[in-house]
Write an enzyme that holds these catalytic residues in place. Sequence first.
Site, short mmCIF file in Angstrom:
data_model
loop_
_atom_site.label_atom_id
_atom_site.label_comp_id
_atom_site.label_asym_id
_atom_site.label_seq_id
_atom_site.Cartn_x
_atom_site.Cartn_y
_atom_site.Cartn_z
N ALA A 111 0.65 -1.27 0.15
CA ALA A 111 -0.13 0.06 -0.01
C ALA A 111 0.82 1.17 0.03
O ALA A 111 0.16 2.21 0.11
CB ALA A 111 -1.05 0.01 1.08
N TYR A 128 6.48 -12.87 -14.63
CA TYR A 128 5.54 -11.73 -14.02
C TYR A 128 4.25 -12.25 -14.58
O TYR A 128 3.03 -12.36 -13.71
CB TYR A 128 5.82 -10.38 -14.43
CG TYR A 128 4.54 -9.30 -13.88
CD1 TYR A 128 4.28 -9.05 -12.58
CD2 TYR A 128 3.47 -9.15 -15.00
CE1 TYR A 128 2.92 -8.18 -12.46
CE2 TYR A 128 2.43 -8.21 -14.39
CZ TYR A 128 2.16 -7.96 -13.39
OH TYR A 128 1.28 -6.96 -12.99
N GLY A 140 -2.37 0.17 -4.34
CA GLY A 140 -2.56 -0.19 -3.17
C GLY A 140 -2.78 1.18 -2.30
O GLY A 140 -3.53 1.16 -1.29
P1 NDP Z 1 3.42 -0.37 -7.93
O1 NDP Z 1 4.87 -0.90 -8.15
O2 NDP Z 1 3.18 0.99 -7.69
O3 NDP Z 1 3.00 -1.16 -6.28
C1 NDP Z 1 3.65 -2.37 -5.90
C2 NDP Z 1 3.53 -2.26 -4.29
O4 NDP Z 1 4.08 -3.60 -4.11
C3 NDP Z 1 4.51 -1.31 -3.83
O5 NDP Z 1 3.91 -0.86 -2.74
C4 NDP Z 1 5.82 -2.16 -3.53
O6 NDP Z 1 6.52 -1.61 -2.29
C5 NDP Z 1 5.20 -3.45 -2.92
N1 NDP Z 1 5.98 -4.50 -3.16
C6 NDP Z 1 6.81 -4.98 -4.05
N2 NDP Z 1 7.73 -5.98 -3.31
C7 NDP Z 1 7.33 -6.13 -2.28
C8 NDP Z 1 7.59 -6.92 -1.24
N3 NDP Z 1 8.76 -8.01 -1.45
N4 NDP Z 1 6.94 -7.10 -0.05
C9 NDP Z 1 6.11 -6.13 0.11
N5 NDP Z 1 5.55 -5.31 -0.75
C10 NDP Z 1 6.34 -5.22 -2.05
O7 NDP Z 1 2.40 -1.28 -8.70
P2 NDP Z 1 0.77 -1.07 -9.16
O8 NDP Z 1 0.22 -0.44 -8.06
O9 NDP Z 1 0.70 -0.87 -10.51
O10 NDP Z 1 0.41 -2.87 -8.86
C11 NDP Z 1 -0.55 -3.28 -7.95
C12 NDP Z 1 -0.97 -4.40 -8.21
O11 NDP Z 1 -1.98 -4.20 -9.38
C13 NDP Z 1 -0.03 -5.60 -8.67
O12 NDP Z 1 -0.60 -6.92 -7.99
C14 NDP Z 1 -0.26 -5.65 -10.10
O13 NDP Z 1 0.04 -6.90 -10.67
C15 NDP Z 1 -1.71 -5.18 -10.54
N6 NDP Z 1 -1.97 -4.77 -11.70
C16 NDP Z 1 -1.35 -3.55 -12.01
C17 NDP Z 1 -1.60 -2.98 -13.34
C18 NDP Z 1 -1.15 -1.65 -13.88
O14 NDP Z 1 -1.24 -1.34 -15.04
N7 NDP Z 1 -0.29 -0.94 -13.12
C19 NDP Z 1 -2.53 -3.54 -14.16
C20 NDP Z 1 -3.18 -4.76 -13.72
C21 NDP Z 1 -2.80 -5.21 -12.47
P3 NDP Z 1 7.57 -0.54 -2.57
O15 NDP Z 1 6.67 0.81 -2.69
O16 NDP Z 1 8.33 -0.45 -1.21
O17 NDP Z 1 8.11 -0.63 -3.85
#
Ligand code: NDP
Length: 318
Positions: A10, A193, A15
């Site tokens: 989040a 992925y 998130g």
């Molecule tokens: P972001 O990269 O903005 O967010 C991803 C989040 O996951 C970040 O908060 C990141 O933390 C966290 N994260 C990564 N690795 C870990 C870990 N090891 N432990 C805990 N947290 C972790 O991506 P999105 O908001 O775009 O993606 C969110 C979801 O939406 C994903 O499941 C993605 O597959 C899905 N999605 C996204 C789409 C898009 O177009 N963007 C389309 C379809 C689905 P940190 O901030 O520390 O890096």
Amino acid sequence: RQGVVVITGASSGLGLAAAKALAETGKWHVVMACRDFLKAAKAAKSAGMADGSYTIMHLDLASLDSVRQFVAHFRRSGMPLDSLVCNAAIYRPTARTPTFTADGYEMSVGVNHLGHFLLARLLLDDLNKSDYPSRRLIILGSITGNTNTLAGNVPPKANLGDLRGLAGGLAGKNKNGSAMIDGAEDFDGAKAYKDSKICNMLTMQELHRRFHEDTGITFASLYPGCIATTGLFREHIPLFRLLFPPFQKFITKGFVSEEESGKRLAQVVSDPSLTKSGVYWSWNKDSASFENQLSQEASDPKKARKLYELSEKLVGLA
Ligand code: NDP
């Protein structure tokens, strides 16, 4: 009473937007389960989330120990659990060599699928104990894992094969094995992925088949639209990052803002009309939700069962 929702990852993107949307309603207390505490704290502040509307707890999905510690920490807080959102993900689109989690699993599948699999399995008990009227367990899916769509047909396509690479431990402890679920010799970060997203959608359906009837918990997945501006694309080449948002906005028209995607995820958490279990939600161009079809592979019950059983072994539950 207020509902309590745990959202992984989040600290940015979808998130964070969903955390904000839910906290703003006043009906939800949001537990932000994040790997970088300070980043999450800053993100919540700059998003304007009110003090007291959220709690940040450390969770690194790249370590199964951290997942177990998070669960223990959450239970010690005394909060009930009414909804869990498995949202965090990493995407390494240009990677040609794998990286590994603390437990030695390839990182994309290790974080996106295995870490969440353990978290979901452990927290099912907590969801089951909650007296909240509609308890939900949500796992983010994606169009890219669905080969029945145009986006899902952009190579390399998702394909779990017979899961032999996963059965072999994703190259972790067995360094001679494959880091790809299908056992392929060469590592492909983009495919890893997409494969992990198929795992997410299969897991949601298998949880539904195993637990919905007895527990009444709603299991759901969703494709929130293409949120081309999030950090997910941070490891992509600069030209891609420059052109991807306008391409999605003007050519495919699949673009959705972080704010709108956050509202969509918040609906799946709390909308009284979205209680159906075993469903993969999407939204049409008027932003109305509908039950979407999954590709053949992403809805294959035999594969879902095998994936579930292998995953139980890899996370130490079987
Ligand atoms: P972001 O990269 O903005 O967010 C991803 C989040 O996951 C970040 O908060 C990141 O933390 C966290 N994260 C990564 N690795 C870990 C870990 N090891 N432990 C805990 N947290 C972790 O991506 P999105 O908001 O775009 O993606 C969110 C979801 O939406 C994903 O499941 C993605 O597959 C899905 N999605 C996204 C789409 C898009 O177009 N963007 C389309 C379809 C689905 P940190 O901030 O520390 O890096």
